[in-house]
Design a protein around this motif. Structure first.
Motif: not given
Length: 102
Positions: A1-15, A45-52
């Motif tokens: 996954m690229d950085v944009f997708a990871l940031v998007t997942i994190t932002v959506l999880a926080v929101f 879960l979002g943070a775990i996905m980004v960490a992985g």
């Protein structure tokens, strides 16, 4: 996954976590605190996905920090709720004790 997708997942999880928790009315917040804090599991879960998926040191460190803080938040919420439930528990009645009158 690229950085944009990871940031998007994190932002959506926080929101999503913020929106769900903020919809709980203030009168119901105390009895529903454990459930509201459990919703923070979405952020976890979002943070775990980004960490992985992290390949660089900075995203890895930030996502591990996010996992740590989200875990503390969830566990702390359940501990506080447990303490509050103990405070509001019914006290044992004194009906079984006999009083001696003088």
């Amino acid at each position: 996954m690229d950085v944009f997708a990871l940031v998007t997942i994190t932002v959506l999880a926080v929101f999503l976590g913020f929106e769900v928790v903020s919809k709980v009315s203030s009168t119901l917040h105390t009895p529903l605190m454990s459930e509201a804090n459990a919703i923070h599991g979405i952020i976890l879960l979002g943070a775990i996905m980004v960490a992985g998926q992290a390949t660089e040191p900075l995203p890895l460190v930030l996502s591990v920090l996010a996992v740590f803080l989200a875990t503390i938040n969830i566990v702390g919420g359940f501990v506080v709720t447990d303490r509050m439930l103990v405070m509001f528990a019914a006290k044992p009645s004194r009906a079984g004790k006999k009083e001696v009158s003088k």
